[in-house]
Design a protein around this motif. Structure first.
Motif, PDB file in Angstrom:
ATOM      1  N   ASN A  39       0.850  -1.178   0.000  1.00 12.81           N
ATOM      2  CA  ASN A  39       0.000   0.000   0.000  1.00 12.81           C
ATOM      3  C   ASN A  39       0.896   1.241   0.000  1.00 12.81           C
ATOM      4  O   ASN A  39       1.456   1.611   1.041  1.00 12.81           O
ATOM      5  CB  ASN A  39      -0.918  -0.012   1.228  1.00 12.81           C
TER       6      ASN A  39
ATOM      7  N   GLU B 192       0.137   4.406  -0.520  1.00 14.42           N
ATOM      8  CA  GLU B 192      -0.417   5.598   0.131  1.00 14.42           C
ATOM      9  C   GLU B 192      -0.127   5.614   1.621  1.00 14.42           C
ATOM     10  O   GLU B 192       0.202   6.652   2.192  1.00 14.42           O
ATOM     11  CB  GLU B 192      -1.928   5.668  -0.111  1.00 14.42           C
ATOM     12  N   GLU B 193      -0.265   4.460   2.275  1.00  8.46           N
ATOM     13  CA  GLU B 193      -0.063   4.408   3.718  1.00  8.46           C
ATOM     14  C   GLU B 193       1.277   3.806   4.118  1.00  8.46           C
ATOM     15  O   GLU B 193       1.609   3.762   5.298  1.00  8.46           O
ATOM     16  CB  GLU B 193      -1.216   3.629   4.364  1.00  8.46           C
TER      17      GLU B 193
ATOM     18  N   ARG C  50       0.084  -6.229   8.583  1.00  7.86           N
ATOM     19  CA  ARG C  50       0.511  -5.028   7.871  1.00  7.86           C
ATOM     20  C   ARG C  50       1.834  -4.576   8.485  1.00  7.86           C
ATOM     21  O   ARG C  50       1.884  -4.225   9.662  1.00  7.86           O
ATOM     22  CB  ARG C  50      -0.527  -3.911   8.002  1.00  7.86           C
TER      23      ARG C  50
ATOM     24  N   TYR D  89       1.446  -5.826   2.896  1.00  3.35           N
ATOM     25  CA  TYR D  89       0.601  -6.915   3.384  1.00  3.35           C
ATOM     26  C   TYR D  89       1.470  -8.168   3.444  1.00  3.35           C
ATOM     27  O   TYR D  89       2.093  -8.550   2.451  1.00  3.35           O
ATOM     28  CB  TYR D  89      -0.564  -7.185   2.432  1.00  3.35           C
TER      29      TYR D  89
END
Length: 411
Positions: free
Chosen positions: A333, A335-336, A389, A340
């Protein structure tokens, strides 16, 4: 150099097959649930074989299925239908050791290419010519031949040559072994080898039963038949110049970590050689990668000369490795800023880890923050295959393997 050199990887199950393809294999070899020499591997059902063929072909790669047992009459039941099935689903070739299976395949599945297994003990150019005349498209040479022998065999017949370049070695003549049969009644030539050559042995004198003497002066006995593992990275130029078309990695019963790591190393080595043959050198990082997977000490086997006593590992039968495979990246991810992960072994905040990626560079990281799949912050991932995460600024490729250096015993 325009010539194509195949990197051929082992696929003991679907996970290993997919990882080998993702990490750079040109082809994989696997077995159905009968007629192959790795009965202890999970192997593939007919439905899984169809799925495997579809997956491999969707990536533009090839898949070969082993039918390389040395069969007795009762082992032939169902073989004809099985060969027809393999042809129908589009398997690229079968790997065969027995002449009877070879001839049956020629008769009932004529569009199925036949590769001659290393179990057939092809050690000379006359035998290579014979298999060419019988309709074989490839010969897997015996492990007992040198690179010079391979060159002579290639020149004798216009046929593809496949040679083992990495993995476990058998102390018997290309696997023609009776130790397993003798000790356990499990037939090594019908897929049930117990690896009796890896057991610990001591000497017993006939008139002194029950008195065991170490074969060497060591309180632990000795592993007299325990061969080191093959590693021919150094000889890729020689193998290619000798006419080898396919570089084969042993290890269908080994781990996903093994299949992916060794495949990537040989993929990079072959690509490096083909890009600039005159300046090929073995990179230290390739050797470091091969130390990270489970293995025995390495040997060059019969590649240049007959191996001497140093090709055996007398001290222990167990493998060594420097790193553990602890997590598999399922996505990133951006954006953040987190990956995963699927947990494969316990890990926690503070661990120093690295990520081996299918194509990219090795990434080092110290775990500072992670959450469960619902976003709840956690300090440890203790549960098998739990979803995590892991926060890391560096983007990671899907199917990257997270590894951690093995702990020293006692720490």
């Amino acid at each position: 150099m325009n010539r194509q050199i195949e990197v051929l990887s082992p696929a003991g199950n679907m996970d290993k097959l997919k990882m080998a393809i993702r990490y750079g294999a040109d082809a994989v070899y696997c077995a159905g649930q009968s007629f192959g020499l790795r009965a202890s591997s999970s192997n593939f059902s007919n439905e899984q074989l169809k799925e495997a063929v579809d997956f491999v072909h969707s990536h533009g790669k090839k898949i070969y299925v082993t039918c390389n047992i040395i069969p007795h009459n009762e082992d032939l039941v169902g073989l004809e239908d099985y060969l027809k099935f393999l042809e129908s689903i589009g398997v690229d070739a079968i790997i065969v050791a027995d002449l009877g299976i070879f001839l049956l395949a020629k008769r009932v599945a004529p569009n199925l290419e036949r590769h001659v297994s290393t179990q057939a003990n092809t050690t000379n150019y006359l035998t290579t010519e014979f298999w060419k005349e019988q309709g074989a498209s490839r010969v897997v040479v015996a492990r007992e031949v040198s690179i010079a022998d391979i060159k002579t065999m290639k020149e004798a017949a216009d046929i593809e040559i496949e040679a083992f370049v990495h993995g476990a070695m058998c102390i018997s003549y290309s696997g023609r072994c009776l130790l397993s049969n003798y000790f356990t009644t499990r037939d090594a030539n019908r897929g049930q080898c117990t690896q009796a050559c890896r057991w610990k042995y001591s000497l017993v004198e006939e008139n002194r039963p029950g008195e065991y003497y170490p074969i060497e002066e060591d309180q632990h006995g000795t592993y007299i038949f325990n061969s080191k593992d093959l590693c021919l990275l150094k000889y890729i130029p020689d193998l290619v110049e000798a006419g080898v078309d396919s570089l084969k990695i042993e290890g269908r019963m080994k781990s996903v970590h093994y299949a992916a790591t060794v495949t990537k190393v040989y993929r990079e080595a072959v690509d490096t050689y083909l890009a600039d043959p005159a300046h090929y050198e073995v990179k230290p990082e390739w050797i470091e990668e091969l130390e990270k997977i489970s293995h025995r000490p390495y040997t060059e086997g019969f590649s240049v000369e007959k191996p001497d006593e140093t090709a055996q590992n007398y001290g222990a039968s167990s493998n060594t490795q420097t790193h553990d495979f602890i997590g598999l990246v399922e996505g990133y991810n951006a954006e953040e800023g987190y990956a995963y992960l699927e947990q494969r072994n316990n890990f926690k905040v503070g661990d120093e880890v690295e990520f081996c990626q299918p194509h990219g560079e090795l990434v080092h990281h110290v775990i500072t923050k992670m959450t469960d799949e619902d976003g709840n912050e956690i300090t440890v991932a203790p549960h098998a295959q739990m979803k995590v995460r892991l926060y890391i600024d560096t983007p990671l490729e899907e199917y990257a393997m997270m590894r951690r250096k093995c702990k020293v015993k006692g720490q």
